[in-house]
Design an enzyme around this catalytic site. Structure first.
Site, PDB file in Angstrom:
ATOM      1  N   ASN A  44       0.868  -1.180   0.000  1.00 34.02           N
ATOM      2  CA  ASN A  44       0.000   0.000   0.000  1.00 34.02           C
ATOM      3  C   ASN A  44       0.904   1.229   0.000  1.00 34.02           C
ATOM      4  O   ASN A  44       1.486   1.580   1.019  1.00 34.02           O
ATOM      5  CB  ASN A  44      -0.870  -0.044   1.266  1.00 34.02           C
ATOM      6  CG  ASN A  44      -1.728   1.201   1.424  1.00 34.02           C
ATOM      7  OD1 ASN A  44      -1.827   2.021   0.507  1.00 34.02           O
ATOM      8  ND2 ASN A  44      -2.350   1.340   2.595  1.00 34.02           N
ATOM      9  N   TRP A  45       1.017   1.850  -1.168  1.00 28.96           N
ATOM     10  CA  TRP A  45       1.968   2.969  -1.297  1.00 28.96           C
ATOM     11  C   TRP A  45       1.440   4.267  -0.675  1.00 28.96           C
ATOM     12  O   TRP A  45       2.166   5.248  -0.564  1.00 28.96           O
ATOM     13  CB  TRP A  45       2.306   3.204  -2.779  1.00 28.96           C
ATOM     14  CG  TRP A  45       3.088   2.091  -3.415  1.00 28.96           C
ATOM     15  CD1 TRP A  45       3.397   0.867  -2.856  1.00 28.96           C
ATOM     16  CD2 TRP A  45       3.672   2.089  -4.721  1.00 28.96           C
ATOM     17  NE1 TRP A  45       4.134   0.121  -3.751  1.00 28.96           N
ATOM     18  CE2 TRP A  45       4.319   0.840  -4.906  1.00 28.96           C
ATOM     19  CE3 TRP A  45       3.714   3.022  -5.755  1.00 28.96           C
ATOM     20  CZ2 TRP A  45       4.999   0.519  -6.083  1.00 28.96           C
ATOM     21  CZ3 TRP A  45       4.392   2.697  -6.928  1.00 28.96           C
ATOM     22  CH2 TRP A  45       5.026   1.454  -7.086  1.00 28.96           C
ATOM     23  N   LYS A  46       0.166   4.301  -0.327  1.00 25.38           N
ATOM     24  CA  LYS A  46      -0.442   5.486   0.292  1.00 25.38           C
ATOM     25  C   LYS A  46      -0.169   6.729  -0.573  1.00 25.38           C
ATOM     26  O   LYS A  46      -0.111   6.614  -1.793  1.00 25.38           O
ATOM     27  CB  LYS A  46       0.056   5.646   1.727  1.00 25.38           C
ATOM     28  CG  LYS A  46      -0.100   4.344   2.525  1.00 25.38           C
ATOM     29  CD  LYS A  46       0.171   4.491   3.989  1.00 25.38           C
ATOM     30  CE  LYS A  46       0.000   3.140   4.680  1.00 25.38           C
ATOM     31  NZ  LYS A  46       0.163   3.190   6.123  1.00 25.38           N
ATOM     32  N   HIS A  72      -9.216   1.098   4.938  1.00 22.83           N
ATOM     33  CA  HIS A  72      -7.932   1.311   5.620  1.00 22.83           C
ATOM     34  C   HIS A  72      -8.121   2.241   6.816  1.00 22.83           C
ATOM     35  O   HIS A  72      -8.910   3.190   6.759  1.00 22.83           O
ATOM     36  CB  HIS A  72      -6.901   1.894   4.650  1.00 22.83           C
ATOM     37  CG  HIS A  72      -5.526   1.840   5.217  1.00 22.83           C
ATOM     38  ND1 HIS A  72      -5.062   2.808   6.087  1.00 22.83           N
ATOM     39  CD2 HIS A  72      -4.543   0.924   5.111  1.00 22.83           C
ATOM     40  CE1 HIS A  72      -3.841   2.474   6.465  1.00 22.83           C
ATOM     41  NE2 HIS A  72      -3.494   1.343   5.880  1.00 22.83           N
ATOM     42  N   GLU A 103      -6.463   4.614   7.904  1.00 17.69           N
ATOM     43  CA  GLU A 103      -6.246   6.047   7.621  1.00 17.69           C
ATOM     44  C   GLU A 103      -7.474   6.661   6.959  1.00 17.69           C
ATOM     45  O   GLU A 103      -7.798   7.824   7.191  1.00 17.69           O
ATOM     46  CB  GLU A 103      -4.987   6.214   6.758  1.00 17.69           C
ATOM     47  CG  GLU A 103      -3.728   5.965   7.583  1.00 17.69           C
ATOM     48  CD  GLU A 103      -2.563   5.376   6.814  1.00 17.69           C
ATOM     49  OE1 GLU A 103      -2.540   5.454   5.578  1.00 17.69           O
ATOM     50  OE2 GLU A 103      -1.657   4.825   7.475  1.00 17.69           O
ATOM     51  N   GLU A 112      -5.362  -5.161  10.534  1.00 13.47           N
ATOM     52  CA  GLU A 112      -4.289  -4.202  10.780  1.00 13.47           C
ATOM     53  C   GLU A 112      -4.553  -3.459  12.096  1.00 13.47           C
ATOM     54  O   GLU A 112      -5.285  -2.472  12.121  1.00 13.47           O
ATOM     55  CB  GLU A 112      -4.231  -3.173   9.644  1.00 13.47           C
ATOM     56  CG  GLU A 112      -3.982  -3.770   8.288  1.00 13.47           C
ATOM     57  CD  GLU A 112      -3.409  -2.736   7.326  1.00 13.47           C
ATOM     58  OE1 GLU A 112      -2.272  -2.908   6.910  1.00 13.47           O
ATOM     59  OE2 GLU A 112      -4.098  -1.742   7.031  1.00 13.47           O
ATOM     60  N   GLY A 114       2.682   1.875  10.854  1.00 16.16           N
ATOM     61  CA  GLY A 114       3.651   2.958  10.716  1.00 16.16           C
ATOM     62  C   GLY A 114       4.350   3.327  12.016  1.00 16.16           C
ATOM     63  O   GLY A 114       5.018   4.355  12.100  1.00 16.16           O
ATOM     64  N   SER A 174       3.622  -2.559  10.309  1.00 14.52           N
ATOM     65  CA  SER A 174       5.070  -2.642  10.517  1.00 14.52           C
ATOM     66  C   SER A 174       5.674  -4.001  10.153  1.00 14.52           C
ATOM     67  O   SER A 174       6.585  -4.469  10.840  1.00 14.52           O
ATOM     68  CB  SER A 174       5.427  -2.249  11.956  1.00 14.52           C
ATOM     69  OG  SER A 174       5.004  -0.924  12.220  1.00 14.52           O
ATOM     70  N   GLY A 209       2.928  -1.216   4.294  1.00 15.94           N
ATOM     71  CA  GLY A 209       2.977   0.217   4.012  1.00 15.94           C
ATOM     72  C   GLY A 209       4.405   0.656   3.759  1.00 15.94           C
ATOM     73  O   GLY A 209       4.945   0.502   2.662  1.00 15.94           O
ATOM     74  N   GLY A 210       5.048   1.175   4.789  1.00 18.78           N
ATOM     75  CA  GLY A 210       6.394   1.740   4.674  1.00 18.78           C
ATOM     76  C   GLY A 210       7.377   0.871   3.901  1.00 18.78           C
ATOM     77  O   GLY A 210       8.089   1.358   3.002  1.00 18.78           O
TER      78      GLY A 210
HETATM   79  P1  PGA Z   1       3.037  -0.009   7.728  1.00 21.33           P
HETATM   80  O1  PGA Z   1       1.565   0.240   7.121  1.00 21.33           O
HETATM   81  O2  PGA Z   1       3.546  -1.283   7.083  1.00 21.33           O
HETATM   82  O3  PGA Z   1       3.821   1.199   7.336  1.00 21.33           O
HETATM   83  O4  PGA Z   1       2.863  -0.155   9.197  1.00 21.33           O
HETATM   84  C1  PGA Z   1       0.678  -0.832   6.939  1.00 21.33           C
HETATM   85  C2  PGA Z   1      -0.588  -0.308   6.309  1.00 21.33           C
HETATM   86  O5  PGA Z   1      -0.983   0.835   6.598  1.00 21.33           O
HETATM   87  O6  PGA Z   1      -1.232  -1.011   5.517  1.00 21.33           O
END
Ligand code: PGA
Length: 250
Positions: free
Chosen positions: A9-11, A94, A96, A166, A172, A212, A233-234
């Protein structure tokens, strides 16, 4: 059908140049194993990403979608627009989107229904906040998120669903749920689905863990029986790290 999936997930990261570079790097770095690979660039780079991944095993997916087919919804994107450029899968729910854009279970139920009716696959995200876990409410919260957004769906819809558990406190933050915490929740998720539908549906749905995930902890988490991969994510923004995670399935 249940399969191993590593989804990035590149956000809101990566402009077009960076998107092109990362895809080229991924094409070289990704291992060929039984993991299905998904990447979710931003809307403006989806068409380019689809073009660049043609003929590879990388599937390009969207990060969000509106539930209406078309109309006066400024800034939104419909299922048809996504399908028209070759996108078959969308991430919905998600944390966010829930926290910063006010997406509720009711809204998500509409979005999931619209995606299913459009024959799209959905990666549905959910998970508890830190306070929920501290007050031992995490199972109730996760159970309610599943029920409110998904349990009105007909049994047939479940072949189009992928779940991504999640925990918000792990996204993150560098703090990962332990492999045992992930397994415990994933087993609960399957049991909740089996109780509402049946055990075949519960056994066949892929349930990813997100929060993470890194090359250093992926194999341990993915080795758990009810964990079918990860939403990353990251660590999905560097070809080396994302590939280092996908290697966990080799
Ligand atoms: P993260 O994000 O790997 O940076 O913790 C995961 C996500 O938001 O899907």
């Amino acid at each position: 059908m249940r399969k191993n999936i590593v989804a990035g997930n590149w956000k809101m990261n990566m402009n077009q140049e960076q998107t092109v570079q990362l895809i080229e790097d991924l094409k070289k770095a990704l291992p060929s194993n039984d993991a299905s690979i998904m990447i979710a660039p931003t809307f403006v780079n989806l068409a380019k990403a689809v073009e660049l991944t043609k003929g590879t095993s990388i599937e390009v997916v969207a990060q969000n979608m509106h539930f209406e087919a078309s109309g006066a919804f400024t800034g939104e994107i419909s299922a048809d627009m996504l399908k028209n450029i070759g996108i078959k899968t969308v991430i919905l729910g998600h944390s966010e989107r829930r926290a910063y854009f006010g997406e509720t279970d009711d809204l998500l139920a509409k979005k999931v229904t619209a995606a299913i009716e459009n024959q799209m696959q959905v990666v549905f995200c959910f998970g508890e906040e830190l306070e929920d876990r501290k007050s031992d409410q995490h199972f109730d919260v996760v159970g309610a998120q599943l029920k409110n957004a998904l349990f009105e769906l007909p049994a047939s819809a479940w072949s189009q669903l992928i779940l991504a558990y999640e925990p918000v406190w792990a996204i993150g933050t560098g703090e990962t749920a332990s492999a045992e915490q992930a397994q415990e929740m994933h087993a609960f998720i399957r049991k909740t689905i089996a109780d509402q539908y049946d055990s075949t549906i519960a056994d066949h749905v892929s349930v990813l863990y997100g929060g993470s995930v890194k090359p250093t902890n992926a194999s341990e988490i993915f080795s758990k029986p009810d964990v079918d991969g990860g939403l990353i994510g990251g660590a999905s923004l560097k070809a080396e790290d994302f590939s280092g995670i996908a290697v966990a399935f080799s």
